[in-house]
Design an enzyme around this catalytic site. Structure first.
Site, PDB file in Angstrom:
ATOM      1  N   ALA A 135       0.914  -1.197   0.113  1.00 31.84           N
ATOM      2  CA  ALA A 135       0.127  -0.033  -0.015  1.00 31.84           C
ATOM      3  C   ALA A 135       0.852   1.261  -0.078  1.00 31.84           C
ATOM      4  O   ALA A 135       2.071   1.210   0.408  1.00 31.84           O
ATOM      5  CB  ALA A 135      -0.856  -0.080   1.144  1.00 31.84           C
ATOM      6  N   ARG A 159       0.956   3.662   1.750  1.00 29.87           N
ATOM      7  CA  ARG A 159       1.385   4.288   3.051  1.00 29.87           C
ATOM      8  C   ARG A 159       2.569   3.798   3.595  1.00 29.87           C
ATOM      9  O   ARG A 159       3.323   4.081   4.449  1.00 29.87           O
ATOM     10  CB  ARG A 159       0.266   4.075   4.029  1.00 29.87           C
ATOM     11  CG  ARG A 159      -0.225   2.692   4.365  1.00 29.87           C
ATOM     12  CD  ARG A 159      -1.302   2.588   5.445  1.00 29.87           C
ATOM     13  NE  ARG A 159      -1.643   1.299   5.430  1.00 29.87           N
ATOM     14  CZ  ARG A 159      -2.664   0.747   4.881  1.00 29.87           C
ATOM     15  NH1 ARG A 159      -3.162   1.153   3.846  1.00 29.87           N
ATOM     16  NH2 ARG A 159      -2.891  -0.703   5.189  1.00 29.87           N
ATOM     17  N   TYR A 160       2.877   2.645   2.776  1.00 31.70           N
ATOM     18  CA  TYR A 160       4.257   1.877   3.364  1.00 31.70           C
ATOM     19  C   TYR A 160       5.396   2.133   2.312  1.00 31.70           C
ATOM     20  O   TYR A 160       6.713   2.242   2.670  1.00 31.70           O
ATOM     21  CB  TYR A 160       4.007   0.358   3.158  1.00 31.70           C
ATOM     22  CG  TYR A 160       2.889  -0.028   4.260  1.00 31.70           C
ATOM     23  CD1 TYR A 160       2.938   0.053   5.427  1.00 31.70           C
ATOM     24  CD2 TYR A 160       1.685  -0.728   3.845  1.00 31.70           C
ATOM     25  CE1 TYR A 160       2.114  -0.218   6.432  1.00 31.70           C
ATOM     26  CE2 TYR A 160       0.950  -1.133   4.656  1.00 31.70           C
ATOM     27  CZ  TYR A 160       0.871  -0.798   5.904  1.00 31.70           C
ATOM     28  OH  TYR A 160      -0.073  -1.291   6.839  1.00 31.70           O
ATOM     29  N   THR A 161       5.053   2.460   1.009  1.00 35.47           N
ATOM     30  CA  THR A 161       6.256   2.610   0.198  1.00 35.47           C
ATOM     31  C   THR A 161       6.879   4.013   0.271  1.00 35.47           C
ATOM     32  O   THR A 161       5.928   4.948   0.530  1.00 35.47           O
ATOM     33  CB  THR A 161       5.859   2.107  -1.241  1.00 35.47           C
ATOM     34  OG1 THR A 161       4.895   3.072  -1.744  1.00 35.47           O
ATOM     35  CG2 THR A 161       5.617   0.701  -1.307  1.00 35.47           C
TER      36      THR A 161
END
Length: 800
Positions: free
Chosen positions: A116, A118-120
């Site tokens: 997602a 928000r993680y990368t």
């Protein structure tokens, strides 16, 4: 507020609105611009990252922030579509040169989804910044964004030909595009050659740009397809995996795949190959393993011992995505419209864009240089009368008054006066006039150079060439895809597709066929074959599953049936009727069946009809790839039937016997080889109302057994037969009776393999031993075997 109501037909409204929608998705969504090679969402992502300072020399930022910037300012669509586009720009198996560097899970060649947003984390790559370089120097036009709160570029400066370097793929209303990626150094070199010679041909360009260069490597086949695509925008090439062979310690070989075709899903490819192994579509594969790790892609296909690895490789090329065809469809937006473009048109459009970009940048830099030179001249003048200037400034009421006094007293321009009053007095007094004079000299040279570029087209082109060469030198890389001139024909040995097994083939006279394992056959015996009432065995023999069965019918047609496609049925069970395998007509009857191991032979078939026609055709003519319907073996005329098909390795004697007892023996060397659709030539000169009942090969040790309608059997030796020429009347084999004469209903050549005969009437059958029938002289009618008053008139005879 008053309403405006329009009375419009639904047809007109739908047509107009769909036209607008189509234009939007063509121009604003699915197709790239020929100038920068980007679709609108890609351009907005790169510009948003650049304008927010998310460049290669800074720290990574959360991808969600970039997605938010893009949909908030430039691209009012779903966040998932923006993130997908952003991720694709970071995938080195999709783009030849990635435009975004991403930390974290950005998907995989197995088509795994990325983490997602928000993680990368992401930032622009160094090369991507070459697309945006000089964008702040009025090089390209800007337009208001969707809500008129800011501006966005219509196109990026694109300091290298990104459309060819990274390619593009997309589908819109009525249009699709498939432009493959290329090697950056090759594309730039071709562009440089085009600048030097705008009349350069595609053939000449292909000396520099060899063809596509896919990020996944692979082998490209088909120079002609590349040339056609570069000329017209459309073309087809073959892309196959790079496969190497390794030998294991146990002596087995394995195929190692290290590169796969562009856009092929690796995990799906591995699954497909393993399915072919599990379904026994290909014989010889022990195991398929995906050994891909951090060091690179690797698929291992372990093979059985002594298997033909080349044939297995070819089978996989043909039946999996180990090899694919890639179709060029080079459509891009040019002058606001989608166009199918060849490589010269693409390079020309890019070059025109660069001419405009460099010209705009030069004008911008010239304007700034002239403005600065004007200021420097004012400062030099001020320093020459520094005491007076300082005195005037000190005596002024404020900054505005000082500025007006400088203009009025010393005739400074407004811009010069503004620059002077903006300097603090201590800076003005400490300014080095030598430095200003040096800057003035540099500005004079720069202005001269910039004006020369604008006034001289060749100078402007030289700037483009120099900058392209810099990018080439900085970012060049080795070609990943190997190009082969010709598309290799794939040849697959049958052994690879079909496991080799010896089986028993059987065919009954009523057309029931089957293959049976030797184990089942040996456990039962010939006599225990499953038959319908009134049916009998026509032929049974040992064959291989890799052989082909040719089934010939009375209509002059044949069925081409690979043995492995026959159902495996126990010997005691009824087989399949051939009509269930290949549809035949209701009145079509099987007359013989043969198996072929290899059609590359000098053997031939001889066909004989009831009305005395005969022909010879070589075995290779019967090889085909069509299994689903009967094929022509020989032309059979109306009111005639094919009654005999023989297969010979070399020319030999054949004997023809007719219903009225005539016999003619001659050599097949008298027959010329003919095609399958030929009717043949006359075999025997028939009497009125006579017809052929037998045509078979014969040798000196054979005898001939004949049955008449009156229940008589006659057996003669070979020496009675007289070898003659084709198309003669022949000799008489029966004693002619005035009342109720004998007529031959069936005849067969008896060899050492035959021991029994069976006579048939409409309702009865009679079995006997052939050796019980004594040999007769030429002019006799044989011996009565059955009483036709009880048995019925004999209609046929078989031997076994």
């Amino acid at each position: 507020m008053s309403e405006i109501i329009q009375d419009l037909s639904l047809e007109d409204v739908l047509g107009d609105r769909f036209g607008r929608y189509s234009k939007y998705i063509i121009q604003e969504r699915a197709l790239p611009d020929v100038r920068d090679g980007l679709k609108p969402v890609q351009r907005r992502i790169l510009y948003a990252m650049y304008s927010s300072g998310n460049t290669h020399d800074k720290n990574f930022r959360k991808s969600a922030k970039t997605v938010g910037d893009v949909i908030g300012q430039y691209h009012p669509h779903g966040d998932s579509s923006v993130y997908e586009a952003m991720v694709r720009l970071s995938q080195d198996w999709k783009l030849r040169h990635v435009l975004i560097e991403m930390h974290g899970n950005n998907g995989s060649i197995d088509n795994d989804p990325p983490a997602a947003m928000r993680y990368t984390e992401a930032k622009l790559s160094l090369l991507a910044e070459e697309l945006l370089r000089d964008i702040n120097k009025e090089t390209v036009s800007f337009i208001p964004n969707y809500d008129d709160t800011t501006l966005e570029p219509m196109v990026l400066p694109s300091r290298f030909p990104n459309l060819l370097v990274n390619g593009s793929t997309g589908i819109s209303a009525g249009y699709a595009t498939d432009i493959p990626p290329h090697n950056l150094a090759e594309v730039i070199q071709a562009t440089l050659k085009y600048i030097d010679n705008p009349d350069i041909t595609v053939n000449q360009l292909m000396k520099y740009i060899k063809g596509p260069d896919f990020p996944t490597g692979g082998i490209i086949q088909g120079i002609d397809g590349i040339k056609k695509a570069y000329e017209s925008g459309k073309g087809r090439i073959i892309v196959r995996s790079k496969v190497e062979e390794e030998t294991l310690r146990n002596g087995r070989k394995q195929l190692i795949i290290t590169e796969i075709p562009y856009e092929v899903n690796k995990s799906s490819l591995v699954k497909r190959i393993d399915e072919l192994r599990a379904d026994k579509k290909v014989d010889g594969i022990v195991e398929v393993r995906d050994e891909t790790d951090r060091t690179g892609l690797r698929i291992a296909i372990e093979l059985k011992k002594d298997v033909n690895s080349e044939s297995i490789k070819n089978y996989l090329y043909k039946n999996s995505d180990l090899q694919i065809s890639y179709n060029f469809n080079m459509v891009a937006i040019s002058d606001g419209r989608p166009k199918l473009m060849g490589i010269r048109q693409i390079i020309d459009s890019y070059l025109n864009h660069q001419i405009e970009v460099v010209a705009n940048r030069t004008k911008f830099e010239l304007d700034n240089a002239e403005k600065r030179m004007h200021i420097v001249e004012g400062l030099i003048k001020a320093l020459s009368i520094l005491d007076k200037v300082i005195e005037l400034i000190r005596s002024s009421k404020n900054k505005r008054d000082a500025k007006e006094n400088l203009i009025e007293v010393f005739e400074f321009t407004e811009e010069q006066a503004e620059a002077i009053v903006m300097l603090q007095l201590y800076r003005l007094t400490n300014t080095d006039i030598v430095a200003l004079e040096g800057e003035h000299k540099e500005l004079e040279a720069l202005i001269k150079q910039l004006r020369h570029i604008l006034d001289n087209h060749d100078a402007l082109l030289n700037v483009i060439k120099e900058e392209l060469n810099e990018i080439k030198k900085k970012f060049k890389s080795e070609r990943l895809s190997l190009i082969e001139a010709e598309i290799e024909e794939i040849k697959i040995d049958k052994e690879v597709m079909v496991p080799s097994e010896e089986v028993i083939l059987s065919m009954t006279r009523h057309g029931y066929i089957k293959r049976t394992s030797i184990r089942s056959f040996n456990a039962s015996g010939v006599e225990d074959i499953g038959l319908k009432d009134g049916d009998s065995l026509l032929k049974h023999q040992e064959v291989n599953t890799q052989d082909t069965v040719l089934v010939f019918t009375n209509k002059g047609r044949y069925l081409f049936i690979p043995v492995h496609k026959l159902a495996d049925i126990r010997w005691k069970e009824l087989g399949q009727h051939v009509s269930q395998i290949v549809p035949i007509e209701e009145d079509e009857v099987v007359i013989n069946v043969f198996n072929e191991k290899d059609f590359n032979t000098d053997a031939f078939y001889v066909f004989a009809t009831q009305n005395g026609m005969i022909k010879k055709s070589t075995v290779p003519l019967f090889k085909t790839t069509r299994f689903n319907k009967p094929l022509i073996a020989t032309k059979v005329k109306e009111n005639d039937d094919l009654i005999s098909v023989m297969r010979f390795e070399k020319d030999q004697l054949i004997t023809v016997i007719t219903n009225k007892g005539m016999s003619l023996t001659y050599n097949t060397s008298e027959l010329s080889d003919t095609g399958l659709r030929a009717a043949g030539v006359k075999s025997i000169n028939l009497k009125a109302e006579d017809f052929v009942v037998m045509t078979e090969g014969v040798s000196e040790n054979d005898t001939i057994l004949m049955a008449t309608q009156r229940g008589s059997l006659k057996r003669i030796s070979f020496k009675i037969l007289q070898v003659a020429k084709r198309a003669q009347r022949g000799i008489t084999l029966l004693k002619e009776l005035k009342k109720n004469p004998h007529r031959i209903v069936a005849a067969h050549v008896v060899t050492g393999e035959h021991s029994q005969y069976t006579l048939y009437s409409k309702s009865n059958e009679e079995h006997g031993l052939i050796n019980d029938i004594h040999k007769s002289e030429q002019y006799t009618n044989g011996s009565f075997i059955v009483d036709t008053d009880d048995f019925g008139e004999v209609i046929d005879m078989y031997i076994s």
